[in-house]
Every structure is written in C-alpha cells, then in structure tokens.
Motif scaffolding. Structure first.
Motif, short mmCIF file in Angstrom:
data_model
loop_
_atom_site.label_atom_id
_atom_site.label_comp_id
_atom_site.label_asym_id
_atom_site.label_seq_id
_atom_site.Cartn_x
_atom_site.Cartn_y
_atom_site.Cartn_z
N LEU A 54 0.41 -1.06 0.48
CA LEU A 54 0.01 -0.10 0.11
C LEU A 54 0.67 1.18 -0.01
O LEU A 54 0.28 2.46 -0.20
CB LEU A 54 -1.00 0.44 1.13
CG LEU A 54 -2.13 -0.91 1.51
CD1 LEU A 54 -3.28 -1.38 2.73
CD2 LEU A 54 -3.32 -0.40 -0.21
N SER A 55 2.32 1.67 -0.02
CA SER A 55 3.23 2.30 -0.27
C SER A 55 3.47 2.12 -1.04
O SER A 55 4.36 3.88 -1.12
CB SER A 55 4.42 2.06 1.43
OG SER A 55 4.44 0.95 1.45
N ARG A 56 3.82 2.15 -2.03
CA ARG A 56 4.20 1.64 -3.37
C ARG A 56 3.09 2.60 -4.19
O ARG A 56 2.03 2.61 -4.17
CB ARG A 56 4.64 0.48 -3.82
CG ARG A 56 5.78 0.30 -3.69
CD ARG A 56 5.94 -1.44 -4.06
NE ARG A 56 6.36 -0.87 -5.36
CZ ARG A 56 6.56 -1.53 -6.23
NH1 ARG A 56 7.16 -2.96 -5.95
NH2 ARG A 56 7.21 -1.18 -7.31
N THR A 57 4.52 3.27 -5.59
CA THR A 57 3.13 3.68 -6.33
C THR A 57 2.93 2.77 -7.76
O THR A 57 4.66 1.67 -7.33
CB THR A 57 3.11 5.22 -6.54
OG1 THR A 57 5.24 5.01 -7.56
CG2 THR A 57 3.03 6.45 -5.98
N TYR A 58 2.13 2.50 -8.05
CA TYR A 58 2.11 1.20 -9.39
C TYR A 58 1.18 1.84 -10.70
O TYR A 58 1.52 3.45 -10.38
CB TYR A 58 0.94 0.13 -9.24
CG TYR A 58 1.58 -0.96 -7.95
CD1 TYR A 58 2.70 -2.18 -8.16
CD2 TYR A 58 0.99 -0.23 -6.30
CE1 TYR A 58 2.78 -2.59 -7.04
CE2 TYR A 58 1.51 -1.44 -5.41
CZ TYR A 58 2.38 -2.03 -5.61
OH TYR A 58 2.91 -3.21 -5.05
N LEU A 59 1.91 1.55 -11.71
CA LEU A 59 1.22 1.99 -13.23
C LEU A 59 0.19 1.30 -13.46
O LEU A 59 -0.42 0.00 -13.14
CB LEU A 59 1.91 1.76 -14.65
CG LEU A 59 4.30 1.97 -14.08
CD1 LEU A 59 4.19 1.87 -15.10
CD2 LEU A 59 3.22 4.37 -13.72
N VAL A 60 -0.87 1.85 -14.31
CA VAL A 60 -2.04 1.49 -13.87
C VAL A 60 -2.40 1.49 -15.89
O VAL A 60 -2.21 2.09 -15.80
CB VAL A 60 -3.23 1.64 -13.72
CG1 VAL A 60 -4.75 1.38 -14.61
CG2 VAL A 60 -3.55 1.13 -12.46
#
Lengths: 428, 300
Positions: A341-347
């Motif tokens: 939950l602390s990371r960013t991802y790409l959608v």
C-alpha cells in the motif's frame, strides 16, 4: 472440411479441476472434429505407450510444456484452434487447481463462453463454485455446465437433473442469474465421446444439443454493445515527411472501436480535452467505409485540426462520460511479490497509462467459501476490492457495462511485470 | 442479429491492433521479415495499420546464407515496392566474428539464427521484434504470449511469463530486455492461406507446385542443392513439389503436391493429414520438446 467463408469467431475457456477430464474433453472435440493431424497423433500414441496406457490418451493433445508432461498436469493457459466451416474457435485451456486462479482469470478475460466441467460422480465441488464465481467476476455472459463422466454413473438421468438443480441454486445464490446471462447444461462422456460431436447410444433421454451443436449455434451478437461509442486512440498518423505532397497536411487517428458504432459525419468529442469535431473519413487500409463496428481497427480523419494523441478517447458529443481521477474495482493479484500500500504502481487502461496509489483494500474474497474477509495486503491469486487514486485522468466505464473500458492491468513500476488485473465497479 | 466481423476481418483487426500497440508503446521496434508467407501477411497488416504513413519500424531478415534465390529476390523486390528499410543480419558475419562456430560445415544453421538475432538486437538497440509466429505451429508455441518478454540473454522462461489479460498488452522493458510481439498468434495455417487469397498477396514461387530434383531420405523429401548434395546410394527423382515454409535450405523440406495456385493450396490444406512443422521442418523432429528448448535459448 470445406473452404470457409463469412464465419465469425467464438472464444471460449474450459475450466475444471485436475481430473474432471477437461483436457480429454478438448482432445475429444479436436479429435472428433478431425482437427488432430497424423504426426501429432503418432507422438501422442508414443507418449501414451511410454506411460503404460493401452488407449490413446487424448488429454496429451493439449499438454504443451515439458514440466506439464512430466507432472501430467496443465500449468499455464494454452490456446487451441479449430474450425468447422460455421465458425473459427479459439479455446483457452485454463488450469484448474487453486494456486492457478490467476491463469483462470487470464483465460476468462478474452472468453465469451465458459465451459465448466463437473464430474457427474461428485456433483458440485468447491472448484465448481470457484470457477463459476470467477467466470461471473470476469463478466462471461455464456456458461455451459458440462456434466462429464456420465458413463461412470450409468448415464443416470436423475443424478444429472439433481446436479443441474444444485447448480442453478448456487448460481442464484451468487446473483449470477440475470437477463444478460445464459446458463446451459449438457450431460456427456468425453472419454467415450458421448454428446461431444456424436450423440452416442446412452444418453437418449437427453433432448438438448451436443457440445458441438451448442457451440455452432451460440449467438454472441447480443453481447456486442452498439450504443456507446468508445474509440481509444492508439496511434496518430502524420505522414508529413512523405514524398507525396498531398499527404503533407494529412492527419488521422488510428485505433479500434471498443464499443458503439462510428459513422462518417458523426459529431464526436475528444476526452479528456473535450474538443469537438466531425468524422469525415473512416478507412480500413486504403478502403473507405461509412460505418465502423465494434472490434474493427480503423483509421479516422476529422474535419478540423485539434490536438489528439495516443491515450485520448473519441466519444459521441451527446455522451455524458467524463475523465475520472479515481475508481473502485475488483482486482486479482497475479504477482509473487505481495501488494504494497505504500508503493505507487502503473495502471494500463485502454491505450492510457497512469501512476496510481491504492488507497484502500475494502475486502478480500475467500475463494473457498466466497465470503468476504479483511485484508492488509494481497498475495498471488488473491481477489479483493480496492480503491485507486490516479495521477492521470482516465476515461472509464463500469466493467459490467463495458469490458474494454472497464478493464485494467496493474504494472510494477520497477520490474515492469504485470502484477494485477482489475475490473472497475464504480467511480471514486 | 447484429453485425459481427467475419473470422478473417476479426483476425486482421486484432493483428492491426497489436501492431499499433507495438508502435505506440515501444521506442525502437523492428519487424522480422523472411520472405515467407507468414511475414508477408505481417507486411499487409502493417500497410493496413500505418498507411498512408510509413511503417514506424524497419524490416529485418536474419539471413542464414542458405536461401533459395527465389526467396531472396522476392524479399528485395517486396522491400522496394513498399519503399521501406530492410536490415539484413547475416549468420555468415557472426561466423566471421567467431560468435557462431559450426560443428561441421553441412550442419543445419537454423538453431544459430538466435545468436545473430540477439547480436542485431543489441547492435541496433531494438526493444521489440515483431514476428510471424503462430500458436498452432507447435506445442510450445500454444502457450506463448502475444507480447512475450525476453531477458537480456534473449531467454524465454515459460514458467515466468507476464500474464496477458484482455487485450491490454504490457510491452514495457528495461534497457537490454526486449519483447517479441506476435500479431498473428491466433491464426492457423488455413487462416494464413485464406488471407493470402483474399488480399491477393504475392508469394515467392517456391510455395507453388513446381518440378524439382529431390531424394527421399528418412521419410522426408530432400531437395538437391549445393548445400544439400546427394549422398551415396541415393537416387534423384524429379517430381512436383511445393514448400509449406521457407527458411534455411538445409532444414526446409518440400511436400509432394500439384497445387500451383492459392486456391488449390487451400483445398490441399483443408484435407492435409500432417501438421506444417511436422512435415517440413527437419529440425523439430529431434525430440518432443525440441522447440521448447530452442525457445528458451532465444530462438524466435
């Protein structure tokens, strides 16, 4: 088999647990419809003998990889093809056991029909419920329950009816039964070939179609959405460097119609910018057409010069859809590395990519009993409802209204692996 | 009933969509072009995807040096007609450099193509190779992704493929890694021939039945050429044959056939009893798992 013309494509998946006879069913379908060629058959015969079997093991037809041949199980989605003269079929053969939920979701994502195998001796099992739930989750509109191994219960009609009844009860419990969803049942023995291509001698009490007849007649045209235009721009064509002077000012927008119809003279707008224009030309290659239909890849020219790039979406001017900065959806986690939950991802959604943060895990689905549970993170094969905050606006629909504009994948920003697959349920 | 695309239109549309995704997502793609029928379908799809613009990628041929001259002449004419750029990466250059060492001079060269391909990828910095492979060709290919990830060594790990859902293709890679994109994954040999007929595509002449000197060796028909000479005790026959695939001479065998036009080939394909690779690829018969082994090493 004769030369085929004007037939369409049907994509279906088969799901069953390890020994429901799924591979045998596909093998039988290909074998009886004369799609197995002699050298393949020779190889299968050799392998069958090596394993000490007397008859040819038809399930070997669909086994692809070495590891699978050694373990005798299917571990990845394999695609098979056959054609009858009426239709071209693409089969996604999905593995059944629990740790491969992600493969089932993968196979289901492109399927129009799910064939769910039930062992007639065992009736509805946890796996049957799980496969049905996943088929519903991924929005499959046609479900065929193949009640297999009827030979092992002496082709007993009342057992068959009991399984149908149990299944419909379960389908009702998970709200699968609705006007757009079509559920059918066929009793069969894939091993003996009863009710696959031939009717066989032992199921005379069954008046419905054989599996092949069912496949040939299945009408999927109602699944296609002609009402709302969705045209994500994939690529902009600007041949200004061409030797041909007439092309210096040419600009066209390339993409595929995901839903709706696009006609010449249609008034459209570009999202997210909102700029308006009119369609002056639609081409497939060098051929001009008046109307593009869903799933058609086309090149579109507009009446005025407006700024459009990859990732933009063309819709009709009277459409009220707008770009959003967040949504909630169901996600199947595909990666070995758990969700953080602390990371960013790409959608990746249609032709657009955005950074995202996952703001909340609402609940996780216990795939054994289909009950909801709290969760702090997600592991491989987990299915959960999540909320997302987007860095870039996306033009989305609810997955149940539109598969193409409701689906997305989650990509790890550092490894670039595809780590999740999602279906949008609501905006923000 | 609403209108649905016919199967050929659907396959074509899917392939166009895949090619445009490559163009949209990758910074330096290349299309592998051998002069063979599958790659000729790719070129027609590229025309439909990108004309009136230019192709957003060059074409590249991995040349084993053992080609039928008809195919090479055809390849060059096609490139001229399209007015696109062709890169020829030659196995013989890799041999001169010493990166390919043949065990013997008459050894089939197909398996060494991956070395030259990987060298060319590195030299030109390609991040994606578009190829004409189909899932119906061979068992290991049935599980191949449409956009298939390869690591820095060009290796394909069948147990660690990126999941591929809907038609959302993830072509993102780091420097050195690359994607192999297969726009006609879902086509069968029959689909290819039907498309060739519908689009009226020109093919190298060796695809059509012609008279050729051959010998029969281990249940295969071996054409007699400079690199595949007759062996002691063999008898040359001059019979009508056609090739179902074109590639390195030493590992591409013709089949007996009278089919001298596309229509006859379609009829023959419809009634054929042997799969395409089984009949004509001398290098896949070694073992049940031959293709999987070669793919892991970076073969297309």
């Amino acid at each position: 088999m004769t030369k085929q013309k004007n037939n369409n494509v049907l994509r279906f998946m088969t799901c069953g647990s390890v020994d429901d006879g799924k591979s045998t069913l596909i093998g039988r379908l290909l074998f009886d419809s004369k799609m197995i060629l002699t050298d393949t058959l020779n190889q299968i015969e050799k392998t069958s003998k090596k394993r000490g079997m007397n008859a040819i093991d038809l399930s070997l037809i669909t086994d692809g990889l070495q590891a699978e041949r050694e373990q005798g199980i299917t571990i990845d989605v394999a695609y098979r093809y056959f054609t009858t003269g009426t239709r071209k079929y693409i089969i996604a053969d999905a593995p059944g056991h629990e740790q491969y939920t992600r493969n089932m979701v993968t196979a289901a994502s492109t399927a129009q029909l799910a064939i769910i195998l039930v062992d007639a001796r065992k009736g509805l099992l946890t796996q049957t419920r799980r496969h049905t739930y996943l088929s519903k989750l991924v929005g499959i509109k046609h479900i065929l329950v193949a009640i297999n191994k009827m030979d092992l219960i002496d082709y007993d009609e009342s057992s068959y009816h009991q399984i149908c009844k149990d299944y419909l009860q379960f389908a009702n419990d998970i709200n699968l039964i609705s006007p757009g969803v079509n559920i059918e049942f066929i009793p069969m023995s894939a091993l003996n070939g009863d009710m696959i291509v031939e009717r066989g001698d032992f199921l005379k009490w069954f008046k419905g179609p054989t599996l092949l007849e069912f496949l040939e007649k299945l009408d999927t045209s109602e699944d296609i959405k002609e009402s709302t235009l969705r045209f994500p721009v994939q690529y902009v064509c600007r041949p200004h460097a061409s030797d041909n002077k007439e092309l210096h000012d040419f600009r066209a927008f390339m993409g595929r119609i995901e839903s709706g119809l696009l006609k010449v003279n249609d008034k459209i707008k570009v999202l997210p910018s909102g700029h308006e224009s009119e369609v002056i030309e639609i081409r497939v290659g060098d051929q001009l057409i008046n109307e593009a239909i869903p799933e058609q890849s086309v090149t579109v020219s507009l009446s005025n010069e407006i700024d459009i790039s990859r990732g933009d979406m063309l819709v009709h001017q009277d459409d009220s859809i707008n770009a959003v900065k967040g949504f909630t959806g169901m996600v199947c986690w595909l990666a070995e590395v758990p969700l953080s939950l602390s990371r960013t991802y790409l959608v990746m959604h249609t032709t657009r990519v955005s950074k995202v943060k996952i703001t909340q895990i609402h609940h996780k689905v216990n795939i054994q009993n289909l009950e909801m549970e709290n969760a702090e993170t997600l592991k491989t094969n987990d299915i959960a409802q999540l909320s997302f905050k987007l860095a870039q606006p996306l033009i989305v629909d609810n997955y149940n209204d539109n598969r193409s504009t409701g689906a997305f994948i989650i990509v790890d920003e550092s490894t670039y692996h595809t780590v999740g697959a999602g279906m949008i349920q609501s905006i923000a | 009933m609403k209108k649905l695309l016919t199967h050929l239109d659907w396959l074509e549309s899917e392939a166009i969509h895949i090619m445009r995704e490559v163009a949209g997502q990758c910074s330096n793609p290349v299309l592998l072009f051998s002069g063979g029928k599958d790659s000729l379908c790719l070129l027609r799809i590229a025309e439909k995807a990108f004309r009136p613009g230019r192709f957003p990628f060059p074409l590249m041929h991995i040349d084993t040096g053992h080609n039928y001259s008809e195919v090479i002449n055809f390849r060059d004419k096609k490139v001229r007609d399209l007015d696109e750029r062709l890169i020829v990466a030659s196995l013989e250059d890799s041999m001169k450099k010493g990166t390919i060492v043949l065990k013997s001079n008459d050894e089939p060269r197909n398996k060494y193509q991956s070395i030259t391909l990987l060298e060319a990828i590195e030299e030109h910095g390609f991040d994606c190779c578009i190829g004409g492979a189909r899932r119906d060709e061979e068992k290991a290919r049935a599980k191949e992704r449409i956009m298939s990830f390869r690591d820095e060594f060009g290796q394909w790990d069948p147990k660690n493929q990126r999941p591929e859902l809907w038609d959302l293709y993830n072509a993102k890679v780091h420097k050195g890694e690359n994607i192999r994109a297969f726009p006609i994954s879902n086509w069968t040999e029959m689909d290819v021939w039907q498309y060739i007929e519908r689009e009226n595509l020109e093919l190298p002449s060796i695809y059509f039945a012609h008279k050729r000197d051959i010998v029969r060796r281990n249940e295969s028909i071996v054409p007699i050429t400079d690199v595949t000479p007759i062996k002691a005790g063999e008898k040359i026959e001059n019979i009508m044959v056609r090739f179902r695939t074109v590639g390195d001479i030493t590992c591409t065998a013709p089949v007996e056939s009278d089919a001298d036009n596309v229509n006859k080939i379609i009829l023959e394909t419809a009634s054929t009893l042997i799969t395409e690779r089984g009949a004509t690829r001398l290098d896949d018969q070694t073992s049940d798992a031959a293709m999987e082994e070669r793919k892991k090493e970076g073969y297309f």
